[in-house]
Design a protein around this motif. Structure first.
Motif, PDB file in Angstrom:
ATOM      1  N   ALA A 107       0.750  -1.266   0.031  1.00  0.00           N
ATOM      2  CA  ALA A 107       0.090   0.002  -0.110  1.00  0.00           C
ATOM      3  C   ALA A 107       0.851   1.372   0.033  1.00  0.00           C
ATOM      4  O   ALA A 107       0.708   2.298  -0.738  1.00  0.00           O
ATOM      5  N   GLY A 108       2.081   1.215   0.797  1.00  0.00           N
ATOM      6  CA  GLY A 108       2.747   2.458   0.727  1.00  0.00           C
ATOM      7  C   GLY A 108       3.468   2.641  -0.530  1.00  0.00           C
ATOM      8  O   GLY A 108       3.616   3.704  -0.920  1.00  0.00           O
ATOM      9  N   VAL A 109       3.890   1.554  -1.064  1.00  0.00           N
ATOM     10  CA  VAL A 109       4.673   1.867  -2.579  1.00  0.00           C
ATOM     11  C   VAL A 109       3.452   2.239  -3.578  1.00  0.00           C
ATOM     12  O   VAL A 109       3.762   3.047  -4.775  1.00  0.00           O
ATOM     13  N   THR A 110       2.354   1.844  -3.521  1.00  0.00           N
ATOM     14  CA  THR A 110       1.243   2.126  -4.266  1.00  0.00           C
ATOM     15  C   THR A 110       1.074   3.771  -3.831  1.00  0.00           C
ATOM     16  O   THR A 110       0.733   4.455  -5.055  1.00  0.00           O
ATOM     17  N   ALA A 111       1.011   4.225  -2.888  1.00  0.00           N
ATOM     18  CA  ALA A 111       0.771   5.603  -2.431  1.00  0.00           C
ATOM     19  C   ALA A 111       1.919   6.425  -3.230  1.00  0.00           C
ATOM     20  O   ALA A 111       1.929   7.634  -3.806  1.00  0.00           O
ATOM     21  N   GLY A 112       3.103   6.151  -2.907  1.00  0.00           N
ATOM     22  CA  GLY A 112       4.350   6.647  -3.336  1.00  0.00           C
ATOM     23  C   GLY A 112       4.381   6.669  -4.931  1.00  0.00           C
ATOM     24  O   GLY A 112       4.703   7.826  -5.463  1.00  0.00           O
ATOM     25  N   ALA A 113       3.936   5.602  -5.601  1.00  0.00           N
ATOM     26  CA  ALA A 113       3.909   5.710  -7.091  1.00  0.00           C
ATOM     27  C   ALA A 113       2.937   6.621  -7.549  1.00  0.00           C
ATOM     28  O   ALA A 113       3.360   7.478  -8.571  1.00  0.00           O
ATOM     29  N   ALA A 114       1.987   6.545  -6.985  1.00  0.00           N
ATOM     30  CA  ALA A 114       0.521   7.298  -7.489  1.00  0.00           C
ATOM     31  C   ALA A 114       0.894   8.908  -7.210  1.00  0.00           C
ATOM     32  O   ALA A 114       0.907   9.759  -8.041  1.00  0.00           O
ATOM     33  N   LEU A 115       1.352   9.133  -6.138  1.00  0.00           N
ATOM     34  CA  LEU A 115       1.937  10.549  -5.741  1.00  0.00           C
ATOM     35  C   LEU A 115       3.055  11.038  -6.605  1.00  0.00           C
ATOM     36  O   LEU A 115       3.051  12.284  -6.958  1.00  0.00           O
ATOM     37  N   SER A 116       4.018  10.356  -6.793  1.00  0.00           N
ATOM     38  CA  SER A 116       5.078  10.691  -7.699  1.00  0.00           C
ATOM     39  C   SER A 116       4.625  10.995  -9.163  1.00  0.00           C
ATOM     40  O   SER A 116       4.943  12.186  -9.797  1.00  0.00           O
ATOM     41  N   LEU A 333       9.440  13.607  -1.056  1.00  0.00           N
ATOM     42  CA  LEU A 333       8.702  12.317  -1.118  1.00  0.00           C
ATOM     43  C   LEU A 333       9.840  11.210  -1.380  1.00  0.00           C
ATOM     44  O   LEU A 333      10.013  10.115  -0.849  1.00  0.00           O
ATOM     45  N   VAL A 334      10.538  11.469  -2.717  1.00  0.00           N
ATOM     46  CA  VAL A 334      11.470  10.345  -3.120  1.00  0.00           C
ATOM     47  C   VAL A 334      12.810  10.291  -2.090  1.00  0.00           C
ATOM     48  O   VAL A 334      13.186   9.355  -2.202  1.00  0.00           O
ATOM     49  N   SER A 335      13.038  11.468  -1.485  1.00  0.00           N
ATOM     50  CA  SER A 335      14.149  11.388  -0.484  1.00  0.00           C
ATOM     51  C   SER A 335      13.625  10.246   0.700  1.00  0.00           C
ATOM     52  O   SER A 335      14.519   9.514   1.164  1.00  0.00           O
ATOM     53  N   VAL A 336      12.583  10.378   1.109  1.00  0.00           N
ATOM     54  CA  VAL A 336      12.056   9.578   2.147  1.00  0.00           C
ATOM     55  C   VAL A 336      12.099   8.132   1.522  1.00  0.00           C
ATOM     56  O   VAL A 336      12.574   7.263   2.334  1.00  0.00           O
ATOM     57  N   MET A 337      11.517   7.955   0.386  1.00  0.00           N
ATOM     58  CA  MET A 337      11.504   6.629  -0.278  1.00  0.00           C
ATOM     59  C   MET A 337      12.910   5.912  -0.423  1.00  0.00           C
ATOM     60  O   MET A 337      13.106   4.804  -0.171  1.00  0.00           O
ATOM     61  N   ALA A 338      13.737   6.904  -0.822  1.00  0.00           N
ATOM     62  CA  ALA A 338      15.154   6.575  -1.135  1.00  0.00           C
ATOM     63  C   ALA A 338      16.034   6.060  -0.001  1.00  0.00           C
ATOM     64  O   ALA A 338      16.573   5.147   0.376  1.00  0.00           O
ATOM     65  N   SER A 339      15.624   6.840   1.269  1.00  0.00           N
ATOM     66  CA  SER A 339      16.128   6.382   2.671  1.00  0.00           C
ATOM     67  C   SER A 339      15.709   5.004   2.856  1.00  0.00           C
ATOM     68  O   SER A 339      16.513   4.507   3.692  1.00  0.00           O
ATOM     69  N   MET A 382      -5.104  16.656 -18.913  1.00  0.00           N
ATOM     70  CA  MET A 382      -6.174  16.543 -17.710  1.00  0.00           C
ATOM     71  C   MET A 382      -6.617  15.314 -17.602  1.00  0.00           C
ATOM     72  O   MET A 382      -6.787  14.668 -16.535  1.00  0.00           O
ATOM     73  N   GLY A 383      -6.584  14.517 -18.734  1.00  0.00           N
ATOM     74  CA  GLY A 383      -7.164  12.919 -18.581  1.00  0.00           C
ATOM     75  C   GLY A 383      -6.141  12.183 -17.732  1.00  0.00           C
ATOM     76  O   GLY A 383      -6.677  11.419 -17.095  1.00  0.00           O
ATOM     77  N   LEU A 384      -4.910  12.500 -17.581  1.00  0.00           N
ATOM     78  CA  LEU A 384      -4.004  11.796 -16.662  1.00  0.00           C
ATOM     79  C   LEU A 384      -4.008  12.437 -15.355  1.00  0.00           C
ATOM     80  O   LEU A 384      -3.327  11.860 -14.534  1.00  0.00           O
ATOM     81  N   TYR A 385      -4.730  13.615 -15.354  1.00  0.00           N
ATOM     82  CA  TYR A 385      -4.515  14.227 -13.756  1.00  0.00           C
ATOM     83  C   TYR A 385      -5.384  13.795 -13.042  1.00  0.00           C
ATOM     84  O   TYR A 385      -6.485  13.452 -13.023  1.00  0.00           O
ATOM     85  N   ALA A 386      -5.148  13.977 -11.566  1.00  0.00           N
ATOM     86  CA  ALA A 386      -6.031  13.861 -10.465  1.00  0.00           C
ATOM     87  C   ALA A 386      -6.060  12.352 -10.123  1.00  0.00           C
ATOM     88  O   ALA A 386      -6.449  11.812  -8.968  1.00  0.00           O
ATOM     89  N   VAL A 387      -5.918  11.308 -10.875  1.00  0.00           N
ATOM     90  CA  VAL A 387      -6.202   9.918 -10.660  1.00  0.00           C
ATOM     91  C   VAL A 387      -5.123   9.415  -9.475  1.00  0.00           C
ATOM     92  O   VAL A 387      -5.503   8.953  -8.500  1.00  0.00           O
ATOM     93  N   GLY A 388      -3.836   9.968  -9.709  1.00  0.00           N
ATOM     94  CA  GLY A 388      -2.844   9.846  -8.818  1.00  0.00           C
ATOM     95  C   GLY A 388      -3.137  10.023  -7.250  1.00  0.00           C
ATOM     96  O   GLY A 388      -2.718   9.584  -6.322  1.00  0.00           O
ATOM     97  N   VAL A 389      -3.289  11.489  -7.437  1.00  0.00           N
ATOM     98  CA  VAL A 389      -3.535  12.058  -6.162  1.00  0.00           C
ATOM     99  C   VAL A 389      -4.609  11.676  -5.354  1.00  0.00           C
ATOM    100  O   VAL A 389      -4.623  11.372  -3.961  1.00  0.00           O
TER     101      VAL A 389
END
Length: 641
Positions: A107-116, A333-339, A382-389
């Motif tokens: 779930a964490g990786v899913t959130a990280g990928a979506a937010l990225s 975000l990616v610095s936290v994921m990198a750590s 726009m079609g690609l926008y907001a899904v991830g967030v």
């Protein structure tokens, strides 16, 4: 030259002790972290109207108002939810950390990928929308929207590479000016309406308006999904809590509260004004807000014209600078994921100006590519926008809900109710957005998120495997005796010709081992004989081995020689391969040499018993050498040295 250019563009390097000064206070944190959400005012309402007007015509304005109220209600719910996230996770990471700790790694990786992905989309959409706004007022710019957009991304990258403090001062003021500009338009617009000033309707073809009287639920949902872009950027504050000055959580929550209040006023106010003035997307090639500014202020007098162009300019600036929310959130975000090993470790390193420069550069490159691929068209992006967030919204709220069930604490029922409601509503919104925008490009995000997750998990797997292989167990420490264990070091020096660089490498080889061999690959008899003749002129006891290569290979003959009985390699021996290398002064001069050393080094590194060492010989500037009295222009083929 490169170093001087770098310092000119981003400034002198900062000391580690300066990090405490490179943080936001409320005054500068608000415009930087809220610029994305604030800028959504400029296009969220327009995106809703684009869906509804061709179908139901003038009835669209009434429904847009109601949809806007629903979005504002969702914003309020998210604000309350993320205040709790800030309190419980003050070290940043936002949805990624919350989901990983409470729902598991997947779930964490899913959130990280979506937010990225959402952060990358934020930069692409914000810059493209800003250029579209200014091009709608100055039509001469319309053919150049793509190059202008890419240049602006580069400028934003350079501004953010200068560090948090400087970027906040550079990009913070336009956000406040935008707020002032829209508030001015709201005040004057409502004043004219309530005082009975005639409203000039936009000139639109009658064929543009739809004739269908019925309103379908699908139409409402499509408009709602478009309007939800107004909520992107809300999560950035919780991701960037460590970037605030102490007390960081208090300052972050204040920024989140002010952000929500500003969106309430600006988004709600412009939605009502659009209903009053019937601003229509595409009328006169102007965006909705530019139309309303033209209707409300006009260009009859110098003051009115100045206000119109001021609002147009501020719209352009805030939309472009909205990308700063991503430039703040993505690197953190990616610095936290990198750590934690889910993305390359380089992304957790701070650059010269104490910003996460690698993350900033990756974000810029990805956004620029999207702008080029989609031709800087906001409607396509726009079609690609907001899904991830909204995926990250849902996972974050669900994670907090599970946290309250597990840890409880004071008033945990109320807190769980807030996060539970947030998870339910944003989860429904994810489904709505994914379904209604699927054919508009959301399918790309739906595919890319799993791919990005797979890559992140593979990176983590690699780091875990690497650590397991490198780790020394406690019992192994007792058996390690470096003073007792000795390797037999054998040295090979590959040479192509006899010159100062190869001679220097041979001299160095004698200092580290008594077992040194010079090795060369010949591709014709003439070159082989020339090398042997020149080698015989130097005084050395180092044997020269020359192998003929009929297929002009270089690395394969060397490896075959090491494995051969002629070389007498024994298991446990360490072979050091010393590669002569001359270092030229200018970057372009490196392109003039074949770079064989790089390929040899890369191949030899695959063998655990081979150590690769490079010994450089620095070359002087070409002009200095040419002017030297020792220079001999008649030297036979000097480029072959």
């Amino acid at each position: 030259m490169v170093r001087e250019l770098k310092q000119f563009l981003i400034g002198e390097p900062l000391n580690n002790v300066d990090l405490k000064d490179e943080k936001y206070n409320v005054r500068w944190g608000l415009p930087i972290l809220s610029s994305d959400a604030i800028s959504s005012v400029a296009y969220a309402g327009e995106e809703m109207l684009l869906v509804m007007i061709p179908v139901i015509g003038l009835m669209s304005y009434k429904y847009v108002f109601y949809i806007s109220l629903a979005i504002i209600g969702l914003l309020t719910l998210l604000m309350l939810s993320y205040r709790q996230t800030i309190d419980n996770y003050p070290n940043g990471g936002g949805a990624y950390i919350v989901a990983k700790e409470n729902l598991g790694v997947f779930a964490g990786v899913t959130a990280g990928a979506a937010l990225s992905i959402d952060y990358i989309m934020t930069v692409a959409v914000s810059v493209s929308s800003g250029v579209a706004q200014i091009a709608s007022a100055f039509e001469v710019l319309r053919p150049y929207v793509v190059p202008i957009s890419v240049i602006l991304v580069i400028l934003l990258m350079l501004g953010n590479l200068r560090g948090i403090r400087e970027s906040s001062k550079i990009f913070g003021l336009p956000a406040y000016l935008f707020i002032f500009a829209v508030l001015s338009m709201l005040v004057v617009g409502f004043y004219k309406y309530f005082t009975g000033v005639p409203i000039v309707e936009p000139k639109v073809s009658s064929n543009y308006y739809g004739t269908t009287a019925s309103v379908s639920i699908i139409l409402i949902l499509r408009a709602f999904s478009n309007g939800c872009t107004a909520l992107t950027g809300v999560e950035a504050v919780s991701n960037a809590v460590p970037n605030f000055k102490e007390p960081s959580t208090k300052n972050a929550k204040m920024v989140l509260l002010l952000l929500s209040a500003i969106i309430l006023v600006l988004f709600g106010g412009t939605s009502i004004l659009a209903n009053i003035y019937h601003a229509t997307p595409g009328a006169g090639h102007q965006t909705v807000l530019v139309q309303m500014a033209d209707q409300i202020f006009g260009r009859a007098t110098f003051l009115n014209s100045a206000m119109f162009y001021f609002i147009t300019t501020m719209l352009f600036l805030i939309l472009v600078l909205a990308a700063n929310t991503a430039f703040s959130g993505f690197p953190m975000l990616v610095s936290v994921m990198a750590s934690e090993g889910f993305v390359p470790r380089q992304l957790k390193m701070r650059g010269d100006r104490l910003s996460y420069s690698n993350g900033i550069i990756i974000l810029s490159v990805a956004a620029a590519l999207l702008i080029i691929i989609f031709d800087a068209k906001v409607s396509s992006l726009m079609g690609l926008y907001a899904v991830g967030v909204f995926i990250s919204f849902t996972l974050s709220q669900t994670g907090m809900l599970f946290r309250w069930f597990r840890n409880k604490g004071n008033h945990w029922h109320i807190k769980a109710l807030i996060n539970g409601a947030g998870a339910l509503v944003t989860g429904i919104a994810v489904i709505i957005i994914a379904v209604t925008k699927f054919n508009e490009g959301a399918w790309i995000v739906v595919i890319v998120i799993p791919i990005l997750m797979t890559l992140m998990l593979k990176v983590k797997k690699h780091y875990v495997a690497l650590a397991k292989q490198l780790r020394i167990n406690q019992e192994e420490y007792e058996s390690i005796d470096i003073s007792r264990d000795h390797y037999r070091n054998r040295v090979i020096v590959p040479i192509a010709s006899i010159n100062k660089s190869s001679v220097r490498a041979l001299r160095y080889a004698k200092t580290i081992s008594d077992n040194v061999t010079a090795f060369s690959v010949a591709i014709d008899d003439e070159a082989e004989q020339k090398l042997k003749n020149n080698y015989g002129k130097i005084k050395t006891d180092i044997p020269l081995i020359v192998k003929y290569s009929p297929y002009r290979k270089v690395i394969e003959p060397l490896l075959e020689f090491i494995k051969s009985e002629e070389y007498d390699y024994k298991p446990g021996d360490i072979i050091t391969v010393i590669l002569p290398q001359f270092a030229v002064k200018k970057w372009w001069q490196k392109l003039l040499h074949n770079g064989t050393r790089i390929f040899i080094e890369r191949e030899l590194m695959k063998h655990k018993h081979i150590v690769v060492s490079t010994i450089p010989l620095q070359m002087n500037d070409d002009d200095d050498v040419i002017r030297s009295p020792k220079y001999n222009p008649t030297h036979e083929k000097p480029w072959e040295m």
